[in-house]
Design an enzyme around this catalytic site. Structure first.
Site, PDB file in Angstrom:
ATOM      1  N   CYS A   1       0.829  -1.202   0.000  1.00 45.21           N
ATOM      2  CA  CYS A   1       0.000   0.000   0.000  1.00 45.21           C
ATOM      3  C   CYS A   1       0.869   1.260   0.000  1.00 45.21           C
ATOM      4  O   CYS A   1       0.670   2.155  -0.807  1.00 45.21           O
ATOM      5  CB  CYS A   1      -0.916  -0.043   1.221  1.00 45.21           C
TER       6      CYS A   1
ATOM      7  N   CYS B   1       1.457   4.114   4.676  1.00 47.59           N
ATOM      8  CA  CYS B   1       2.099   4.229   5.990  1.00 47.59           C
ATOM      9  C   CYS B   1       3.570   3.852   5.830  1.00 47.59           C
ATOM     10  O   CYS B   1       3.992   2.755   6.216  1.00 47.59           O
ATOM     11  CB  CYS B   1       1.407   3.325   6.997  1.00 47.59           C
TER      12      CYS B   1
ATOM     13  N   CYS C   1      -8.115  -0.927   7.152  1.00 52.46           N
ATOM     14  CA  CYS C   1      -6.986  -0.005   7.265  1.00 52.46           C
ATOM     15  C   CYS C   1      -6.845   0.364   8.737  1.00 52.46           C
ATOM     16  O   CYS C   1      -7.807   0.801   9.363  1.00 52.46           O
ATOM     17  CB  CYS C   1      -7.253   1.235   6.411  1.00 52.46           C
TER      18      CYS C   1
ATOM     19  N   GLN D   1      -8.412  19.095   9.282  1.00 46.49           N
ATOM     20  CA  GLN D   1      -7.245  18.315   9.688  1.00 46.49           C
ATOM     21  C   GLN D   1      -7.702  16.878   9.920  1.00 46.49           C
ATOM     22  O   GLN D   1      -8.829  16.647  10.360  1.00 46.49           O
ATOM     23  CB  GLN D   1      -6.641  18.909  10.967  1.00 46.49           C
TER      24      GLN D   1
ATOM     25  N   TYR E   1      -5.101  31.434   4.611  1.00 48.62           N
ATOM     26  CA  TYR E   1      -5.402  30.033   4.274  1.00 48.62           C
ATOM     27  C   TYR E   1      -6.236  29.442   5.416  1.00 48.62           C
ATOM     28  O   TYR E   1      -5.872  28.438   6.030  1.00 48.62           O
ATOM     29  CB  TYR E   1      -4.119  29.221   4.051  1.00 48.62           C
TER      30      TYR E   1
ATOM     31  N   GLU F   1     -11.563  28.940  -1.037  1.00 49.49           N
ATOM     32  CA  GLU F   1     -12.577  27.945  -1.403  1.00 49.49           C
ATOM     33  C   GLU F   1     -13.952  28.413  -0.923  1.00 49.49           C
ATOM     34  O   GLU F   1     -14.167  28.586   0.292  1.00 49.49           O
ATOM     35  CB  GLU F   1     -12.176  26.593  -0.790  1.00 49.49           C
TER      36      GLU F   1
ATOM     37  N   ASP G   1      -1.218  29.049   7.094  1.00 55.25           N
ATOM     38  CA  ASP G   1      -1.287  27.580   7.046  1.00 55.25           C
ATOM     39  C   ASP G   1      -1.528  27.174   5.589  1.00 55.25           C
ATOM     40  O   ASP G   1      -2.606  26.705   5.233  1.00 55.25           O
ATOM     41  CB  ASP G   1      -2.419  27.095   7.962  1.00 55.25           C
TER      42      ASP G   1
ATOM     43  N   CYS H   1       3.009  21.703   6.427  1.00 51.13           N
ATOM     44  CA  CYS H   1       3.053  20.243   6.368  1.00 51.13           C
ATOM     45  C   CYS H   1       4.256  19.769   5.551  1.00 51.13           C
ATOM     46  O   CYS H   1       4.473  18.568   5.437  1.00 51.13           O
ATOM     47  CB  CYS H   1       1.747  19.681   5.812  1.00 51.13           C
TER      48      CYS H   1
END
Ligand SMILES: C[S@@+](CC[C@H](N)C(=O)[O-])C[C@H]1O[C@@H](n2cnc3c(N)ncnc32)[C@H](O)[C@@H]1O
Length: 433
Positions: free
Chosen positions: A83, A86, A161, A264, A293, A316, A362, A388
């Site tokens: 996958c 992870c 999962c 989040q 943001y 958005e 952000d 991130c």
């Protein structure tokens, strides 16, 4: 890790030296070229198979593990390697946190020429499994449902999962057990689906993404939705726009979230991140803020509840409407919401918001490159940058530091356990303020 295909020239066994941003293991080939080996961990002895030439380095597209490194463990998920979602699951939780701290420190040093006195603290909260509140699954033409495999668009079927929230696990099992006719409908009409759990609510929202160029047969789709609704509460936003969901904030208050609006993924860690932003603003005596943001107001609503006045900017339209609705419902009057692009909005805010106490950013993964010039001209006393991607963060921080701000506290948040991804919060103060 995938077995290397047979036709290539077999390279000698190499030892992985460290992990690099992006999560891959790093080593050098015998000729000195730097090599990135996705899936390999420090101390692993690997025989690299095929190599892809990149600018200035090579990337292993396959490797055989000759001997595991000292920290490698058996991942709890049987399909972890195929996958690829992870990518650090074969590392114990404490090692994941240690490596995340050093990746951030190294990115700041290499890309930003910003040396930290010590590696940043990585805040973790909640369970490192079962934390994800939303997940995107892909569907092929025959109705197989799963994730794309490591660096491929081949579907890896997943009935289970381990990192998704418990209610999403139930929904995924329902999808895996769909009867043949519903599975065929799913494959015929849809190419992807998003599952979302609303924190504290227990239900599951499902959004189906229509396959391009295919005309829906409503009755078949209704049968599919009914079958899924048997175990998962279904909000089918592609045809019936479902209302705004209410996300309770752990510190009090709530957000409103539309279909497709950004939230989040890890609510326990998000609570710690939001608390760090609010306490950082309060400890600096900030009274006014800009939330750039802003999404649906993850930071704006708690800052407004803490008594600060501010301006939120978000492009958005659905998120802007949801934020306005949340403010109206909670009678939070001290926040103006601007719908539009951050860079343009900052240009206009120059006249009214010069010298604002706190500017919080952000941005998406690509960072805030274009927004930095107008932000700098606004001369906020403090800048708080949530990122991130440590490398784009380092690039942007260098620019802000060069313009006269000093980098202060840097803290990380383990928003995505089992993966190399990490959220960073960096504080900068304007020199002389
Ligand atoms: C990483 S999310 C953060 C959202 C929010 N701060 C949170 O914590 O939930 C980035 C947000 O920036 C918005 N965005 C992306 N590019 C933008 C731009 N150029 N101007 C304004 N907003 C933008 C996206 O729609 C998204 O809501």
């Amino acid at each position: 890790m995938r077995a290397a295909p047979g036709r290539h020239v077999r390279l000698p066994v190499l030892t992985i030296e460290k992990l690099v941003p992006g999560g891959a293991g790093f080593c050098r080939l015998p000729d000195g070229r730097p090599a990135f080996v996705p899936g390999a961990l420090p101390g692993d002895r690997v025989r690299v198979g095929s190599l892809a030439d990149k600018k200035g380095y090579v990337e292993a597209t396959a490797f055989e593990l000759e001997a595991p490194g000292p920290e490698r463990v058996e991942p709890p998920c049987a399909i972890a390697v195929a996958c690829g979602g992870c990518d650090w699951m074969a590392l114990p939780a404490a090692a994941q946190l240690r490596y995340k701290a050093s990746l951030v420190a190294e990115a700041l040093a290499r890309t930003g020429r910003l040396e930290l006195a010590a590696p940043p603290v990585v805040v973790s909260a909640g369970d490192p499994l079962g934390y994800r509140l939303r997940v995107r699954l892909h569907v092929d033409e025959v109705g197989r449902v799963g994730f794309f495999g490591q660096r491929s668009r081949e579907i890896v079927e997943v009935a289970e999962c381990l990192v998704v929230a418990p209610e999403l696990r139930v929904a995924m099992r329902t999808l895996a057990e769909l009867a043949v006719p519903e599975r065929a409908t799913l494959g015929e009409y849809f190419s992807a689906l998003d599952l979302r759990a609303v924190p504290g609510e227990g239900g599951v929202e499902l959004e189906l993404e229509p396959r391009e160029g295919v005309r829906m047969r409503e009755r078949a789709v209704d049968a599919l939705v009914n079958a899924l609704a048997a175990s998962a509460r279904v909000g089918f936003s592609t045809r019936r726009r479902s209302g705004l969901r209410r996300y309770e904030l752990p510190g009090g208050g709530f957000l409103r979230v539309p279909s497709g609006g950004f939230t989040q993924v890890n609510w326990a860690v998000n609570a710690a991140l939001v608390a760090a932003v609010v306490s950082g603003a309060e400890s600096r005596g900030a009274k006014s803020f800009l939330d750039l943001y802003a999404g649906v107001g993850n930071f704006s609503v708690p800052l407004a509840r803490a008594g600060l006045t501010g301006t939120a900017v978000e492009v958005e339209a659905g998120s802007v409407a949801a934020l306005r609705e949340a403010l109206r419902e909670q009678a939070l009057t001290g926040l103006e919401v601007i719908a539009g692009d951050v860079t343009r909005a900052l240009g206009r805010l120059r006249r009214t918001r010069q010298g604002v106490d706190l500017a919080l950013l952000d941005p998406p993964r690509a960072g805030a490159k274009d927004a930095l010039a107008p932000l700098i001209q606004l001369e906020p006393k403090t800048i708080a940058y949530v990122a991130c991607d440590p490398v784009t963060l380092a690039r942007d921080l260098r620019r802000v530091v060069d313009a006269g701000w000093t980098l202060g506290a840097v803290q990380c948040f383990d928003m995505f356990p089992q993966t190399h991804h990490v959220e960073t919060l960096a504080w900068l103060e304007r020199s002389g303020s």
